[in-house]
Scaffold this motif. Structure first.
Motif, short mmCIF file in Angstrom:
data_model
loop_
_atom_site.label_atom_id
_atom_site.label_comp_id
_atom_site.label_asym_id
_atom_site.label_seq_id
_atom_site.Cartn_x
_atom_site.Cartn_y
_atom_site.Cartn_z
N THR A 104 2.77 -1.94 6.04
CA THR A 104 2.15 -0.66 6.39
C THR A 104 2.51 0.39 5.36
O THR A 104 3.48 0.23 4.62
N LYS B 248 -2.10 5.00 10.65
CA LYS B 248 -1.33 4.13 9.76
C LYS B 248 -2.28 3.19 9.04
O LYS B 248 -3.30 2.77 9.61
N ASP B 249 -1.93 2.86 7.82
CA ASP B 249 -2.70 1.90 7.04
C ASP B 249 -1.97 0.56 7.06
O ASP B 249 -0.76 0.50 6.81
N TYR B 250 -2.71 -0.48 7.33
CA TYR B 250 -2.16 -1.84 7.38
C TYR B 250 -2.83 -2.69 6.30
O TYR B 250 -4.04 -2.65 6.14
N ARG B 251 -2.01 -3.43 5.60
CA ARG B 251 -2.50 -4.43 4.64
C ARG B 251 -2.14 -5.80 5.20
O ARG B 251 -0.96 -6.15 5.27
N LEU C 124 -7.61 -4.43 4.60
CA LEU C 124 -6.99 -3.10 4.64
C LEU C 124 -7.60 -2.33 5.80
O LEU C 124 -8.81 -2.05 5.81
N TYR C 125 -6.76 -2.00 6.79
CA TYR C 125 -7.22 -1.29 7.98
C TYR C 125 -6.52 0.06 8.10
O TYR C 125 -5.31 0.17 7.83
N ARG C 126 -7.27 1.06 8.50
CA ARG C 126 -6.70 2.36 8.88
C ARG C 126 -6.82 2.48 10.39
O ARG C 126 -7.92 2.46 10.95
N ILE D 141 0.83 -1.21 0.00
CA ILE D 141 0.00 0.00 0.00
C ILE D 141 0.86 1.25 0.00
O ILE D 141 0.35 2.36 0.14
N CYS E 174 -12.06 -0.61 8.92
CA CYS E 174 -11.75 -1.60 7.88
C CYS E 174 -12.11 -1.00 6.53
O CYS E 174 -13.29 -0.82 6.20
N ILE E 175 -11.10 -0.65 5.76
CA ILE E 175 -11.31 0.03 4.49
C ILE E 175 -11.80 -0.94 3.41
O ILE E 175 -12.71 -0.63 2.65
#
Length: 213
Positions: free
Chosen positions: A213, A142-145, A185-187, A85, A172-173
Motif C-alpha cells: 500500500t 489508500k492505494d493498493y498494488r 493498482l486500486y484506489r 507505490i 481500478c487505476i
C-alpha cells in the motif's frame, strides 16, 4: 595576522558540528539512510564552504551558495527511493537540504536565525510526528498494488465483489501484465477505515502473490 579570526572560525564550525549532530541523532534513532555522521559532515562542510567563500573575496558569494545547494541536491536525491507505490526518503532529503542551509547561516554569523530554524526543525521532527500519525489514521483513501499469480481470471471480480459487500468505494487505476502474472493498482475508500479487512482478504487469497500500500 589576527589569530582571533581563527578561533572565531573554529567556533563557527564547532557550532555547525553541534547543530548537525542534533539533527543527525534523530535520523540515527530512526535508522534512516542519512544519520549522525552524514548530517554533521553536511552542516560542517556547508559552513566551511561559506567561510572560505567570504575569505577569498573573488566573485560573488552567492556562487558558492548556489554550488552548495546543487551539491546537496545530489546527496538528497540519493536517499529518495521508490518502493512499490510508495516513495521513501523525502523527509531525510529535506533535512539534508535544510541542514546545509543551517551550516551556511552559521558561516555568515547568523546565529539567532540558526537557533530559531533549528528549533523549528526539531519541532517538525519530534512534536509533529504524532500529529502526522493521527492525520494518517484519518485517511479514507489508500492505494493498493496487488500482484497475482499468473493472470487469475476470477480474482478481479472476487475482489470487487468484496469491496461492494463492505460498502467500499474503489477504482481500478491500472492493470499490467508482467510475464505470466498480473498487477492491479486500486484506489480504495473505506468509510470506516477498516483496511485490515482488505489486508486479511488479500493475505488469505491464494491467487495473490504479493501486495503493498
Amino acid at each position: 595576522m589576527d589569530i582571533t579570526i581563527y578561533f572565531e572560525e573554529a567556533a563557527q564550525v564547532s557550532f555547525a558540528f553541534i547543530i548537525g549532530a542534533v539533527i543527525g541523532l534523530e535520523r540515527e534513532f530512526r535508522s534512516k539512510p542519512a544519520g549522525l555522521r552524514t548530517m554533521i559532515l553536511i552542516c560542517v562542510g556547508s559552513c566551511l564552504y561559506t567561510i572560505l567563500s567570504k575569505e577569498t573575496g573573488n566573485g560573488s558569494p552567492d556562487r558558492i551558495a548556489s554550488n552548495i545547494v546543487t551539491g546537496i541536491g545530489f546527496i538528497g536525491a540519493g536517499v529518495i527511493f521508490k518502493e512499490g507505490i510508495s516513495v521513501n526518503g523525502l523527509t531525510t532529503a529535506a533535512l539534508i537540504w535544510i541542514t546545509a542551509a543551517l551550516g551556511m547561516a552559521i558561516g555568515y554569523h547568523n546565529y539567532p536565525l540558526t537557533i530559531v530554524v533549528s528549533g523549528m526543525v526539531l519541532i517538525a521532527l519530534f512534536v509533529l510526528e504524532p500529529v502526522q500519525r493521527f492525520i494518517n489514521s484519518l485517511h479514507r483513501v489508500k492505494d493498493y498494488r496487488i500482484h497475482t499469480i499468473e493472470v487469475a481470471p476470477n480474482f478481479k471480480s472476487a475482489l470487487e465483489a468484496f469491496f461492494a459487500e463492505h460498502d467500499m468505494k474503489f477504482r481500478c487505476i491500472k492493470v499490467m501484465k508482467v510475464d505470466s502474472d498480473a498487477i492491479y493498482l486500486y484506489r480504495i475508500s473505506s468509510p470506516d477505515r477498516n483496511y485490515d479487512a482488505i489486508n486479511q482478504f488479500l493475505l488469505k487469497n491464494t491467487d495473490v502473490r504479493s501486495f503493498d500500500t
